[in-house]
Design an enzyme around this catalytic site. Structure first.
Site, mmCIF file in Angstrom:
data_model
loop_
_atom_site.group_PDB
_atom_site.id
_atom_site.type_symbol
_atom_site.label_atom_id
_atom_site.label_comp_id
_atom_site.label_asym_id
_atom_site.label_seq_id
_atom_site.Cartn_x
_atom_site.Cartn_y
_atom_site.Cartn_z
ATOM 1 N N HIS A 153 -2.255 -12.176 -4.603
ATOM 2 C CA HIS A 153 -3.591 -11.830 -4.864
ATOM 3 C C HIS A 153 -4.503 -12.646 -4.301
ATOM 4 O O HIS A 153 -5.672 -12.352 -4.028
ATOM 5 C CB HIS A 153 -3.756 -11.272 -6.321
ATOM 6 C CG HIS A 153 -4.645 -10.308 -6.439
ATOM 7 N ND1 HIS A 153 -5.576 -9.744 -5.694
ATOM 8 C CD2 HIS A 153 -4.738 -9.232 -7.600
ATOM 9 C CE1 HIS A 153 -6.131 -8.723 -6.251
ATOM 10 N NE2 HIS A 153 -5.814 -8.505 -7.254
ATOM 11 N N ASP A 383 8.222 5.531 4.084
ATOM 12 C CA ASP A 383 9.578 6.191 4.500
ATOM 13 C C ASP A 383 10.400 5.207 5.822
ATOM 14 O O ASP A 383 10.015 4.999 6.787
ATOM 15 C CB ASP A 383 9.383 7.692 5.283
ATOM 16 C CG ASP A 383 10.661 8.370 5.730
ATOM 17 O OD1 ASP A 383 11.674 7.496 5.520
ATOM 18 O OD2 ASP A 383 10.593 9.553 5.898
#
Length: 441
Positions: A153, A383
């Site tokens: 982060h 995908d």
């Protein structure tokens, strides 16, 4: 569930980072972001094609060439990234259960088991030896698999990471299906520090150690609550400030409201001694600035904050949701002028973040919570050549008093990931509002 690590290696960018890009300075927003690794796990069903980690590594290397800070190392003394191409960590593992068995338990899942699917501890950040991006590919006994991506982060928010993952998946899918390894990701901008220069502000402390997350040590637990579309509509109606109003609060603010109300009631409702609370909600600024900050690497959000005092019976749902909505609206309004005001906009952001850090440390604040929405992010588009994920999850990040909302794959309902310490979670699940939610699951 038993997970066996098979291999661990570093994947370097396909092309070396030019000397002109070797030093990446982090922005003001990066500075105050929590010092944690944020895990996102993508689950895929079994198919007739074996998991080809070779093609995953090759496509990862290609995409790291564009997202070069992910292959570097953070230098905490200078608040910068040495883009030295040391590489992202890539872990291969096998799991002794079937993916279907794991997914079928989601409503009663012990979330901490998911931490065995991630490649590094949540708190292992800020040291020069820590990879800024780590991946774990876990193969289940049925042939299904999970790809977990952890990013620091310190340098990236969810928007940056999901864009990276989808670029990686696109390159991997094209390579697997057609042998085409010439896919060039979209160009990205790495100048957030010029837009919002750092000012050596402290980060929001995570309170985490660098060790693997263990419930018995942290005594912080995450539980997933599922809210159906019809339940969310009901909450939105109840959350109206004026019952005659035709406009309901948003689905996200209403769900934050019902969960936040219960969390605050558990902590600070006291007939004899009302106590203060603060709730911080992250607001993505990319599409809200003028001009929009498209394809901008880093952390780009504002922190909308609500501070108040709970009444003897806790907080009222309509009032609390209205305060949340108003704080987000103020943040959105600020987004539109941050860039056009230039130095004044930078000062505005700096003052707001500085005040936020001071507010959370005030002694009268007896409860501080953090809300984040992953809704509307393209989580289910990754995908890699085997189809889109069946499920996308987080893991147990043992930072108490946090809520993360995630769209269900269908798009109608919401999964709420609530993290509290163990004793508070027991009180939370017996709150009347939460019992109502759980009864509808």
């Amino acid at each position: 569930m038993k997970v066996e690590i098979l291999s661990r290696e570093l994947i370097k960018p396909y092309s070396a980072t030019p000397p002109s890009l070797r030093n990446y300075n982090i922005s003001l927003i990066d500075e105050v972001s929590p010092n944690v690794n944020v895990p996102t796990i993508f689950y895929y069903q079994a198919n007739n094609i074996a998991v080809n980690t070779k093609h995953l590594k090759k496509s990862l290397s290609k995409v790291l060439t564009i997202f070069h800070p992910f292959a570097g190392r953070y230098i905490k003394e200078s608040h910068s990234v040495d883009c030295n191409d040391q590489g992202a960590e890539f872990v291969e593992a096998k799991v002794d259960v079937q993916l279907h068995d794991l997914l079928s338990q989601r409503k009663n899942l012990k979330v901490e088991v998911l931490n065995d699917l991630i490649p590094c501890p949540i708190g292992a950040v800020d040291e020069y030896t820590d990879p800024l991006l780590a991946v774990q590919v876990s193969s289940f006994s049925c042939g299904g698999f999970a790809i977990a991506v952890c990013s620091s982060h310190r340098i990236a928010d969810l928007s940056t990471k999901i864009s990276f993952v989808n670029e990686w998946a696109l390159a991997a899918g094209q390579q697997l299906l057609s042998g085409d390894d010439n896919k060039v990701p979209n160009s990205w901008n790495f100048d957030s520090a010029l837009l919002f220069p750092g000012q050596n502000l402290p980060c929001l402390p995570s309170g985490l150690s660098r060790d693997k997350e263990i419930i018995q040590v942290h005594k912080v637990v995450t539980k997933i609550f599922y809210l159906s579309e019809s339940k969310i509509l009901s909450i939105r109606e109840r959350a109206k400030v004026d019952n005659s109003s035709k406009k309901s609060p948003t689905r996200v603010q209403s769900v934050f409201g019902i969960l936040g109300k219960a969390m605050i009631d558990v902590h600070v409702a006291n007939p004899e001694n009302p106590k203060g609370y603060a709730v911080v909600q992250a607001v993505n600024i990319r599409d809200r600035t003028s001009p929009p900050l498209k394809n901008q690497f880093g952390n780009l959000y504002l922190a909308a904050c609500v501070q108040s005092v709970a009444g003897p019976e806790g907080v009222g749902l309509p009032c609390f949701v209205d305060c949340l909505s108003s704080s987000v609206k103020r943040a959105v309004d600020n987004c539109s002028v941050l860039l056009s005001l230039q130095k004044e906009g930078q000062t505005l952001l700096s003052q707001e973040l500085g005040e936020l850090l001071k507010s959370l440390a005030r002694p009268e604040i007896c409860f501080a919570g953090t809300f984040s929405s992953w809704c509307k992010f393209p989580l289910y588009e990754a995908d890699f050549g085997w189809g889109k994920p069946l499920w996308v999850s987080g893991a147990n990040i043992p930072m108490k008093n946090t809520v993360v909302l995630v769209d269900e794959k269908s798009g109608g309902g919401i999964e709420a990931w609530v993290t509290l310490d163990e004793s508070d979670m027991q009180k939370f699940i017996t709150h009347r509002e939460i019992i109502d939610i759980m009864d509808c699951q």
